[in-house]
Design an enzyme around this catalytic site. Structure first.
Site, PDB file in Angstrom:
ATOM      1  N   SER A  54      53.785 -48.795  -2.323  1.00 51.08           N
ATOM      2  CA  SER A  54      54.179 -50.197  -2.358  1.00 51.08           C
ATOM      3  C   SER A  54      52.959 -51.078  -2.073  1.00 51.08           C
ATOM      4  O   SER A  54      51.901 -50.599  -1.672  1.00 51.08           O
ATOM      5  CB  SER A  54      55.284 -50.448  -1.341  1.00 51.08           C
ATOM      6  N   ASP A 109      49.962 -39.217  -5.388  1.00 56.12           N
ATOM      7  CA  ASP A 109      50.886 -39.358  -6.508  1.00 56.12           C
ATOM      8  C   ASP A 109      50.916 -38.094  -7.351  1.00 56.12           C
ATOM      9  O   ASP A 109      51.981 -37.602  -7.727  1.00 56.12           O
ATOM     10  CB  ASP A 109      50.463 -40.547  -7.389  1.00 56.12           C
ATOM     11  N   HIS A 218      44.601 -49.505  -3.924  1.00 55.79           N
ATOM     12  CA  HIS A 218      45.115 -49.235  -2.588  1.00 55.79           C
ATOM     13  C   HIS A 218      44.284 -49.964  -1.529  1.00 55.79           C
ATOM     14  O   HIS A 218      44.410 -49.685  -0.339  1.00 55.79           O
ATOM     15  CB  HIS A 218      45.085 -47.740  -2.280  1.00 55.79           C
ATOM     16  N   GLY A 478      47.257 -28.996  -5.411  1.00 56.21           N
ATOM     17  CA  GLY A 478      46.268 -30.066  -5.380  1.00 56.21           C
ATOM     18  C   GLY A 478      44.950 -29.760  -6.049  1.00 56.21           C
ATOM     19  O   GLY A 478      44.185 -30.671  -6.366  1.00 56.21           O
ATOM     20  N   ASP A 538      36.201 -35.426   7.823  1.00 61.24           N
ATOM     21  CA  ASP A 538      37.396 -35.818   7.081  1.00 61.24           C
ATOM     22  C   ASP A 538      38.588 -35.929   8.019  1.00 61.24           C
ATOM     23  O   ASP A 538      38.805 -35.070   8.890  1.00 61.24           O
ATOM     24  CB  ASP A 538      37.675 -34.777   5.993  1.00 61.24           C
TER      25      ASP A 538
END
Length: 556
Positions: A54, A109, A218, A478, A538
């Protein structure tokens, strides 16, 4: 600046408000959360589903309706929707010819849509995926993730929507969508960051007289800031860069998109300058769109998208559509096609309470040690929350700490209702946490739980086996490899080290997480801002290393 007019559930409330404002066009389903068009063309044989974080409104819900999307699936702000949402939305709108997923190339996504597609295929629903990857700022050879999906998503959704209403099959739509995406390129620039609605502050600061050139939707920073050029020079630079990289020949579609806080006056100035630049280069603009359609909350900036149009695509772009947000002026007259039916969307099926998802019968003895590991993991995440959030903001969008903490809090609630720790964590993350971290950690907990159940053990050997199998599952979904600066860089060595005991596993995991500070990101959002995270470990690797510290603490 702040965002003071948000409820405690901003995404859910906004979607309910959107459906209430457009009751003849949009229906909302709240558990799990998704929205659907209430009407569809009878010629359409394939349901079109898109979605993402969103904060990009009107993308995607604003394009629900005849001639565009059948379902839109929202995640949290700047976080991907969960695979359970995508699965339920796809089941609700799949046609006799199946369902097509339109996915922006962001790691979360891609992973969540891929998991949903696997579930749909196992249930006999035909499914295909179109990946939108148009951002030239992230198109270098030094990343495995490839270009981000940005403004071209609107172009793909409009052309595919009209093609679906013309009756094209799933394979035909997938091929068309891939072709449109391949012939589209974009770049974005920002003069001010979006507002962090948790703090009311700008997400990042810019030096006076500078711009972020190559930002993501984003709210990610670009790989570097540039000194602000003059207006004409800036637009010329953007047009030339996109034009150089968009493949094919023929006429162009020019899309000037605002990132949320840029006025229509400014965007029309950009469009005029871009159109003039293209004309001067001998190019013809056959189609166009101007406005705030793919926002980054309230970022001050804009993007330019060019699509090389094949002659047969222009009628799809200009075909009538009935949606809340796509401009009716692009349609012939705005009149509704005659062949419409009102859609009846079934309730989503509740998640099955299988032994695998719940940890077995209610009377099964709860493994005390794995419960203690999950509780200890939750404690460590609370202790390190600020640092995890800081690390994620360096090279991402800052949501990892929230996602990890939220998932563990949900797992603790499930444990209080009788579920064993690893099974509770699996369900909490796989079914409830958005973004990239949720489903990936859910897969890890799934295989850890299975290793413990299959071998009726709670020792380091079961942890080693479960970690190795969970790492393999994460890599299948992934695509990350050791050295890509992801959680795989912790899981891979930790699985081997656990064969020597919990203490060795925890030490190896911590060292591996710290070593990611010296790696160049090739997967995940950190790869989009190469160099910005240099010298810092990370966030995902740091967080998952805490799990093995928790296991060592409990088994000491």
């Amino acid at each position: 600046m702040s965002l003071p007019f948000l409820s405690s559930t901003p995404v859910e409330t906004a979607l309910r408000g959107f459906a209430a404002a457009h009751p003849n066009l949009v229906a909302v389903h709240e558990d799990p959360l998704f929205a659907t068009s209430v009407r569809r063309c009878t010629r359409r044989q394939v349901g079109l589903v898109s979605g993402g974080g969103s904060g990009h409104e009107p993308l995607h819900a604003g394009f629900l309706g005849v001639g565009m999307l059948d379902a839109a699936v929202p995640g949290a702000v700047f976080a991907s929707p969960h695979n359970t949402q995508i699965h339920a939305a796809s089941r609700a709108v799949a046609g006799p010819g199946g369902v097509l997923h339109i996915v922006k190339n962001y790691t979360g996504d891609v992973i969540n849509f891929a998991i949903a597609a696997e579930r749909l295929s196992a249930e006999g629903v035909e499914v295909a995926t179109v990946l939108v990857d148009d951002d030239v700022a992230t198109g270098g050879d030094d990343t495995e993730t490839g270009r981000r999906g940005t403004g071209a998503t609107v172009v793909v959704e409009k052309i595919l929507g009209a093609a679906a209403d013309a009756g094209l099959s799933l394979d035909e739509l997938a091929a068309l969508g891939a072709d449109v995406a391949e012939h589209s390129r974009s770049v974005a620039v920002a003069a001010r960051a979006q507002t962090d609605f948790h703090t009311g502050d700008d997400t990042f600061d810019l030096d006076p007289g500078h711009l972020e050139y190559g930002v993501g939707i984003h709210g990610e920073r670009a790989a570097a800031s540039i000194e602000r050029p003059g207006f004409d020079a800036l637009v010329a630079k953007m047009v030339d860069e996109v034009l150089e990289q968009v493949p094919g020949d023929g006429g162009l579609l020019l899309f000037v998109n605002g990132l949320g806080a840029t006025t229509q006056l400014e965007l029309l100035n950009v469009y005029a300058a871009a159109s003039d630049r293209l004309s001067g280069a001998g190019e013809t603009v056959d189609a166009r769109l101007v406005g705030n359609y793919v926002a980054a909350l309230d970022m001050t900036g804009f993007s330019i998208t060019l699509t090389r149009l094949r002659p047969e695509w222009l009628p799809y772009w200009e075909a009538p559509s009935i949606t809340p947000s796509f401009p009716a002026s692009l349609a012939d007259s705005g009149a509704a096609p005659e062949t419409l039916v009102r859609r009846s969307v079934p309730d989503a099926e509740p998640a099955a309470a299988t032994a695998e998802s719940t940890g077995g019968p209610a009377d099964r003895a709860r493994p005390r040690l794995q419960d203690d590991v999950v509780r200890r993991f939750a404690e460590l995440v609370e202790e390190h929350y600020e640092e995890l959030t800081r690390l994620d903001r360096v090279s991402g969008d800052g949501d990892f700490g929230d996602n990890l903490r939220g998932g563990l809090r949900e797992a603790l609630q499930l444990m209080n209702h009788g579920q064993p720790g690893l099974a509770a964590a699996e369900r909490a993350f796989l079914d409830g946490v958005g973004g990239t971290s949720g489903p990936l950690l859910g897969l890890l907990f799934k295989w850890l739980d299975r290793a413990h159940r299959d071998h009726d053990a709670d020792g380091a050997a079961a942890w080693a086996r479960g970690t190795a199998e969970g790492c393999a599952a994460i890599q299948r979904v992934g695509g990350a490899q050791p050295g890509d600066r992801t959680i795989v860089d912790v899981l891979h060595p930790a699985a081997e080290a656990l064969r020597s005991g919990f203490a060795e596993g925890a030490r190896t995991a911590a060292d591996a997480a710290q070593a990611t500070a010296d790696l160049e990101a090739r997967r995940g959002r950190a790869s989009y801002v190469a160099g910005r995270g240099a010298g810092e470990p990370d966030a995902g690797a740091t967080g998952v290393a805490l799990l093995f510290r928790a296991a060592a603490d409990v088994h000491a």
